[in-house]
Design a protein around this motif. Structure first.
Motif, PDB file in Angstrom:
ATOM      1  N   GLU A  30       0.858  -1.100   0.053  1.00  0.00           N
ATOM      2  CA  GLU A  30      -0.143   0.090  -0.062  1.00  0.00           C
ATOM      3  C   GLU A  30       0.965   1.436  -0.062  1.00  0.00           C
ATOM      4  O   GLU A  30       0.458   2.032  -0.514  1.00  0.00           O
ATOM      5  CB  GLU A  30      -1.019   0.078   1.072  1.00  0.00           C
ATOM      6  CG  GLU A  30      -2.074  -0.923   0.961  1.00  0.00           C
ATOM      7  CD  GLU A  30      -2.986  -0.649   2.343  1.00  0.00           C
ATOM      8  OE1 GLU A  30      -2.731   0.047   3.148  1.00  0.00           O
ATOM      9  OE2 GLU A  30      -4.167  -1.363   2.267  1.00  0.00           O
ATOM     10  N   ILE A  31       2.038   1.094   0.894  1.00  0.00           N
ATOM     11  CA  ILE A  31       2.848   2.450   0.760  1.00  0.00           C
ATOM     12  C   ILE A  31       3.491   2.708  -0.579  1.00  0.00           C
ATOM     13  O   ILE A  31       3.555   3.740  -1.067  1.00  0.00           O
ATOM     14  CB  ILE A  31       3.921   2.083   1.704  1.00  0.00           C
ATOM     15  CG1 ILE A  31       3.497   2.154   3.382  1.00  0.00           C
ATOM     16  CG2 ILE A  31       4.766   3.331   1.893  1.00  0.00           C
ATOM     17  CD1 ILE A  31       4.284   1.501   4.413  1.00  0.00           C
ATOM     18  N   LEU A  62       2.753   6.083  -2.946  1.00  0.00           N
ATOM     19  CA  LEU A  62       4.184   6.672  -3.406  1.00  0.00           C
ATOM     20  C   LEU A  62       4.025   6.699  -4.841  1.00  0.00           C
ATOM     21  O   LEU A  62       4.498   8.075  -5.274  1.00  0.00           O
ATOM     22  CB  LEU A  62       5.425   6.003  -2.801  1.00  0.00           C
ATOM     23  CG  LEU A  62       6.841   6.653  -3.317  1.00  0.00           C
ATOM     24  CD1 LEU A  62       6.725   8.194  -2.723  1.00  0.00           C
ATOM     25  CD2 LEU A  62       7.911   5.662  -2.758  1.00  0.00           C
ATOM     26  N   VAL A  63       3.961   5.898  -5.658  1.00  0.00           N
ATOM     27  CA  VAL A  63       3.888   6.044  -6.974  1.00  0.00           C
ATOM     28  C   VAL A  63       2.749   7.041  -7.625  1.00  0.00           C
ATOM     29  O   VAL A  63       2.934   7.695  -8.449  1.00  0.00           O
ATOM     30  CB  VAL A  63       3.653   4.459  -7.702  1.00  0.00           C
ATOM     31  CG1 VAL A  63       3.449   4.773  -9.143  1.00  0.00           C
ATOM     32  CG2 VAL A  63       5.037   3.641  -7.459  1.00  0.00           C
ATOM     33  N   GLU A 119       4.787  -7.971   6.003  1.00  0.00           N
ATOM     34  CA  GLU A 119       4.332  -6.701   5.253  1.00  0.00           C
ATOM     35  C   GLU A 119       4.425  -5.468   6.269  1.00  0.00           C
ATOM     36  O   GLU A 119       4.191  -5.547   7.360  1.00  0.00           O
ATOM     37  CB  GLU A 119       3.190  -7.026   4.789  1.00  0.00           C
ATOM     38  CG  GLU A 119       2.445  -5.779   4.401  1.00  0.00           C
ATOM     39  CD  GLU A 119       2.769  -5.572   2.495  1.00  0.00           C
ATOM     40  OE1 GLU A 119       2.553  -4.803   1.921  1.00  0.00           O
ATOM     41  OE2 GLU A 119       3.371  -6.612   2.159  1.00  0.00           O
ATOM     42  N   ILE A 120       5.068  -4.397   5.473  1.00  0.00           N
ATOM     43  CA  ILE A 120       5.151  -3.097   6.386  1.00  0.00           C
ATOM     44  C   ILE A 120       4.098  -2.299   6.038  1.00  0.00           C
ATOM     45  O   ILE A 120       3.568  -2.295   4.942  1.00  0.00           O
ATOM     46  CB  ILE A 120       6.361  -2.503   5.835  1.00  0.00           C
ATOM     47  CG1 ILE A 120       7.833  -3.014   5.798  1.00  0.00           C
ATOM     48  CG2 ILE A 120       6.623  -0.842   6.612  1.00  0.00           C
ATOM     49  CD1 ILE A 120       9.121  -2.371   5.384  1.00  0.00           C
ATOM     50  N   VAL A 176       0.220   6.232   4.573  1.00  0.00           N
ATOM     51  CA  VAL A 176      -0.315   5.733   3.134  1.00  0.00           C
ATOM     52  C   VAL A 176      -1.522   7.091   3.204  1.00  0.00           C
ATOM     53  O   VAL A 176      -1.901   7.529   2.235  1.00  0.00           O
ATOM     54  CB  VAL A 176      -1.176   4.658   3.134  1.00  0.00           C
ATOM     55  CG1 VAL A 176      -2.363   4.443   2.104  1.00  0.00           C
ATOM     56  CG2 VAL A 176      -0.073   3.380   3.235  1.00  0.00           C
ATOM     57  N   ALA A 177      -2.330   7.304   4.272  1.00  0.00           N
ATOM     58  CA  ALA A 177      -3.169   8.384   4.250  1.00  0.00           C
ATOM     59  C   ALA A 177      -2.466   9.864   3.934  1.00  0.00           C
ATOM     60  O   ALA A 177      -3.262  10.550   3.458  1.00  0.00           O
ATOM     61  CB  ALA A 177      -3.831   8.502   5.630  1.00  0.00           C
ATOM     62  N   ARG A 178      -1.518  10.033   4.446  1.00  0.00           N
ATOM     63  CA  ARG A 178      -0.518  11.297   4.188  1.00  0.00           C
ATOM     64  C   ARG A 178      -0.429  11.510   2.499  1.00  0.00           C
ATOM     65  O   ARG A 178      -0.533  12.299   1.912  1.00  0.00           O
ATOM     66  CB  ARG A 178       0.407  11.381   4.821  1.00  0.00           C
ATOM     67  CG  ARG A 178       1.737  12.477   4.300  1.00  0.00           C
ATOM     68  CD  ARG A 178       1.387  13.775   5.205  1.00  0.00           C
ATOM     69  NE  ARG A 178       2.372  14.721   4.882  1.00  0.00           N
ATOM     70  CZ  ARG A 178       2.085  15.928   4.417  1.00  0.00           C
ATOM     71  NH1 ARG A 178       0.701  16.344   4.310  1.00  0.00           N
ATOM     72  NH2 ARG A 178       2.693  16.740   4.077  1.00  0.00           N
ATOM     73  N   LEU A 179       0.261  10.499   1.910  1.00  0.00           N
ATOM     74  CA  LEU A 179       0.380  10.167   0.412  1.00  0.00           C
ATOM     75  C   LEU A 179      -1.017  10.365  -0.213  1.00  0.00           C
ATOM     76  O   LEU A 179      -0.971  10.966  -1.336  1.00  0.00           O
ATOM     77  CB  LEU A 179       1.084   8.972   0.209  1.00  0.00           C
ATOM     78  CG  LEU A 179       2.515   8.821   0.489  1.00  0.00           C
ATOM     79  CD1 LEU A 179       3.182   7.300   0.464  1.00  0.00           C
ATOM     80  CD2 LEU A 179       3.483   9.720  -0.357  1.00  0.00           C
TER      81      LEU A 179
END
Length: 116
Positions: free
Chosen positions: A16-17, A21-22, A74-75, A81-84
């Motif tokens: 998810e991270i 990010l992408v 899994e990290i 995720v919410a910030r991105l």
């Protein structure tokens, strides 16, 4: 888990991270802008966790690959995720949203025969 290839190096992070990010990098590219973000990563050599700051923008050569490294969980970081996702949403083009209910309620009856 995803492996991110960036600036001649690679990093493991949560799926998810990496996807967020992408998406953020793509949104920045549409605005010809750049930004930074810290994300949690796992070092493959010893399994330790740390944070890495990425500079992303139109010139970023950012690639992710789905991996399944044995022995590593899994990290997950819902806050990152919410910030991105919030940063990505801020960069989205604005689209007016019509309020059809208001249009029906506020119709005006003009008498086109009135003189000006």
């Amino acid at each position: 888990m995803e492996r991110i290839y960036y600036a001649g190096d690679h990093f493991l992070t949560g799926t998810e991270i990496a996807q967020a990010l992408v998406a953020y990098a793509a949104a920045l590219a549409t605005r010809t802008a750049a930004g930074t973000i810290d994300i949690p990563v796992r070092h493959e050599d010893d399994g330790s966790l740390s944070r890495v700051r990425f500079l992303v923008g139109p010139a970023s050569q950012l690639v992710t690959e789905r991996v399944d490294p044995e022995g590593y969980a899994e990290i997950e970081d819902a806050e990152v995720v919410a910030r991105l996702q919030a940063l990505t949403a801020e960069l989205a083009p604005m689209h007016p949203v019509p309020n059809h209910a208001a249009d029906r309620e506020s119709s005006v009856d003009y008498d086109w025969t009135d003189e000006v």
